[in-house]
Design an enzyme around this catalytic site. Structure first.
Site, PDB file in Angstrom:
ATOM      1  N   ASN A  67       2.451  -4.774  -3.257  1.00 16.20           N
ATOM      2  CA  ASN A  67       0.954  -5.279  -3.105  1.00 16.20           C
ATOM      3  C   ASN A  67       0.026  -3.940  -2.498  1.00 16.20           C
ATOM      4  OD1 ASN A  67      -1.002  -7.336  -2.829  1.00 16.20           O
ATOM      5  ND2 ASN A  67      -1.136  -6.739  -0.522  1.00 16.20           N
ATOM      6  N   GLU A  92       0.981  -1.120   0.106  1.00 14.93           N
ATOM      7  CA  GLU A  92       0.063   0.080  -0.173  1.00 14.93           C
ATOM      8  C   GLU A  92       0.941   1.212   0.098  1.00 14.93           C
ATOM      9  OE1 GLU A  92      -2.747  -0.398   3.077  1.00 14.93           O
ATOM     10  OE2 GLU A  92      -3.731  -2.190   2.284  1.00 14.93           O
ATOM     11  N   GLU A 103      -5.967 -10.800  -1.585  1.00 10.93           N
ATOM     12  CA  GLU A 103      -6.897 -10.659  -0.485  1.00 10.93           C
ATOM     13  C   GLU A 103      -8.176 -10.588  -0.928  1.00 10.93           C
ATOM     14  OE1 GLU A 103      -5.246  -7.604   2.084  1.00 10.93           O
ATOM     15  OE2 GLU A 103      -2.984  -7.648   1.331  1.00 10.93           O
ATOM     16  N   HIS A 136     -10.201  -6.236  -2.419  1.00 10.09           N
ATOM     17  CA  HIS A 136     -11.388  -5.952  -1.405  1.00 10.09           C
ATOM     18  C   HIS A 136     -12.430  -5.195  -2.144  1.00 10.09           C
ATOM     19  CE1 HIS A 136      -8.889  -7.628   1.864  1.00 10.09           C
ATOM     20  NE2 HIS A 136      -7.959  -6.872   1.419  1.00 10.09           N
ATOM     21  N   ASP A 142     -12.225 -10.554  -1.144  1.00 11.26           N
ATOM     22  CA  ASP A 142     -13.300 -10.730  -0.446  1.00 11.26           C
ATOM     23  C   ASP A 142     -14.272  -9.828  -1.177  1.00 11.26           C
ATOM     24  OD1 ASP A 142     -12.738  -8.530   0.765  1.00 11.26           O
ATOM     25  OD2 ASP A 142     -11.891  -9.148   2.533  1.00 11.26           O
TER      26      ASP A 142
END
Length: 637
Positions: free
Chosen positions: A371, A328, A435, A406, A437
């Site tokens: 990432n 990030e 990651e 996400h 979801d």
């Protein structure tokens, strides 16, 4: 080095899955299992006049009393308290099993004459010589009536000591407890007769973020069935591994690494550098004051970064094949696209350069990733692509880009996500979904008591669309990782239930799971579809280097199945060499057996059986768990 799936690619299986999208047959019965009732593992009513294993934490007196009970006639009293932390304590080290969640309930009140205070049910935990304390439940208590304290604890790693105790917030008045109950709910069995994700998607590794508590019981069974890659979700972050300078802790990370090695799974290391979950000491200067952007502070901060990476990444060596080195770092609202973190304010881009250089030195065979989240947003995507291009041109060893994903049921679009993938594919770097979801909410202001059926269906469609896209880009994506096993363990849940994963609170398959694995899913199903076929793979003879098996295809429907064709992938190190009562063909990692002239139709409620011989390089039999019959997946028995 590309972080390849642990199973070979299968173009034939991909073709079967794609062709099946137009099929009318659906798949698989596998109704979710019902949750079990709580089981009491300990109960203390103090009716026998003893303390029943409870004792004192300090110099206070803890003893059974009569006439002051919540129920019955007996209770337990703590008197002579001189500190708020003193009170009744119960050693549960041998009672609490690792990986099992326990709920503790008891009733408490303060002694006669007390004006009242907050009473807490707390837990003392000692692991590897480090003691920590947590509050499981609290309530405001007086001398006039009993209040219930309740809370839960799930031991994630073996503890040297676990002690339940009752304390107060400010006063040292006497206190009483009664009617203690410790219960646990037996785990709901996972569904074992449904397709394994790693077999449905052989073109990329299927991963999941886990913690130590996921390595036991039904959670571990779900891991083993569906996934080929693990990410220690929090255990390798800076606050977990080096909370104070030079004092490293791997209590939570080591079990995940050891589990992956024992079960033949790949590992993603997450993360070496991040602006969050970094202890405050990292950004203090030599005098202990907050750092300012000076050359001395830059040198100190980079030296701390190098020491940290050498200790953490160096500890695991080849055991971890992929690292999220930096996490990030992009802020698309800045003119240069860089997040104004403390790292950047003090070192500029040099912290990124240093992190990748040192990680490559200590883990030369690992694939090193940058990432970030929202990499589908054009401005952020382009800023990240520019940074990666610049650093790679300088020789910084960036091997891949991680897309967190996400997302929610409405955002992003497939087109936007595809543009993300093509942008980075043009740079020649590996890509991983790191990651993933999918929240059922579309805005911060929404909240439902229970996720509505229409949102769960929209979630299923979003998962289906994204996995279809990932499959189309299987040559560009080496891994897809979900950020959690089930909805009970998501990082998103706070004041609302996001229900963002493929499995629910009881680890049962949701409609999103069926949308992902069922080639014939039509966008309307909300649960497990009806069974269209069953397959039994039964070993009937073994000898060194080979085994004989009978495969039976069952037709549970009321319509015949004609010109049947069964496709599956043999286990690692296995090759089907001979078949009878059918014709054998192979392509990539898949084999297909088609009907013989005399058994081409499977009657309603009937079955056909064929035999096969499989060569093997290892002892034992790897029974396949994912079969497709004429393009539809089957239940395995």
């Amino acid at each position: 080095m590309r972080a390849s799936p642990s199973r070979p690619l299968s173009r034939a299986l991909r073709a079967v899955l794609a062709a099946a999208a137009a099929a009318t047959a659906t798949l698989l019965p596998a109704a979710p299992a019902a949750a079990a009732d709580p089981v009491t593992v300990a109960a203390h009513t103090f009716e026998d006049g003893t303390a029943q294993g409870w004792g004192a934490r300090g110099g206070e007196t803890v003893a059974a009393v009569t006439g002051e009970a919540h129920g019955g006639t007996g209770a337990l009293a703590a008197t002579g308290r001189t500190a708020t932390w003193q009170g009744p304590v119960l050693d549960v080290t041998d009672l609490f099993e690792t990986g099992t969640e326990y709920t503790v309930s008891l009733w408490a009140r303060l002694a006669e004459g007390s004006a009242g205070d907050t009473v807490r049910l707390s837990l003392e935990r000692r692991v590897d010589g480090v003691t920590s304390y947590s509050t499981l439940g609290s309530a405001t208590a007086t001398a006039d009536g009993w209040v219930e304290l309740t809370g839960s604890h799930l031991p994630a790693v073996p503890a040297d000591h676990l002690g339940l105790y009752v304390e107060t917030a400010t006063v040292t008045d006497g206190l009483l407890i009664d009617d203690v109950s410790v219960t646990t709910v037996p785990e709901t069995p996972i569904q074992t007769d449904i397709p394994s994700l790693h077999e449905v998607f052989p073109d990329f590794a299927t991963g999941v973020a886990v913690g130590p508590s996921d390595l036991y019981g039904e959670r571990a069974r779900l891991l083993d069935k569906h996934f080929t890659s693990l990410t220690p979700g929090n255990a390798l972050k800076w606050d977990a591994t080096e909370p104070t300078e030079g004092a490293f802790r791997f209590t939570d990370a080591d079990p995940v690494v050891e589990y992956a090695a024992a079960h033949g799974m790949a590992l993603r290391g997450h993360t070496l550098v991040w602006h969050q979950q970094t202890p405050a000491w990292v950004f203090l200067d030599a005098e202990g004051a907050p750092m300012t952007p000076t050359e001395e502070n830059k040198e100190l901060l980079l030296s701390r970064l190098e020491a940290h990476i050498r200790a953490v990444a160096g500890r695991y060596g080849d055991a971890i094949g992929v690292w999220d080195v930096v996490n990030e770092v992009i802020d698309e609202n800045q003119a240069d696209g860089m997040r104004r973190s403390r790292w950047y304010e003090i070192t500029g881009l040099d912290y990124i350069r240093t992190a990748f250089r040192v990680a490559h030195e200590v883990a030369p065979d690992a694939e090193l990733f940058i990432n970030d989240y929202n990499t589908n947003v054009p401005a952020k995507r382009d800023a990240l692509a520019a940074l990666v291009s610049r650093l790679r041109a300088e020789g910084v060893p960036i091997d891949g880009v991680g897309h967190q994903m996400h997302i929610n049921v409405e955002w992003p679009s497939v087109a936007e996500t595809e543009e993300m993938l093509t942008t980075f594919a043009a740079l020649g770097v590996d890509q991983q979904i790191t990651e993933m979801d999918v929240s059922v909410y579309t805005s911060a202001g929404e909240s439902f008591p229970t996720p509505p059926a229409d949102r769960l269906l929209a979630q299923a469609r979003q998962y289906r669309a994204m996995f279809d896209l990932f499959t189309r880009y299987g040559d560009a994506i080496s891994s897809v990782t979900l950020w959690g096993l089930g909805d009970d363990g998501t990082w998103l849940d706070g004041t609302r239930d996001d229900a963002p994963l493929l499995f629910d609170d009881d680890l049962q398959a949701k409609s999103a799971y069926w949308a992902v694995v069922d080639p014939a899913w039509d966008g309307t199903g909300t649960g497990a579809p009806a069974a269209r076929c069953t397959v039994t793979h039964e070993t009937v003879g073994e000898w060194p280097g080979s085994y004989l098996a009978h495969v039976t295809i069952g037709n549970p429907t009321d319509a015949p199945v004609g010109d049947w064709s069964l496709t599956w992938r043999p286990g690692p190190g296995e090759e089907v060499t001979q078949v009878w009562n059918g014709s054998l063909s192979a392509s990539g990692g898949s084999v297909t057996v088609t009907a013989a002239a005399w058994n081409g139709t499977i009657p309603p409620g009937g079955s056909v059986t064929f035999g096969l011989i499989t060569s093997r390089t290892d002892d034992g039999v790897n029974h396949p768990t994912y079969f497709t019959l004429n393009g539809s997946a089957c239940t395995t028995a």
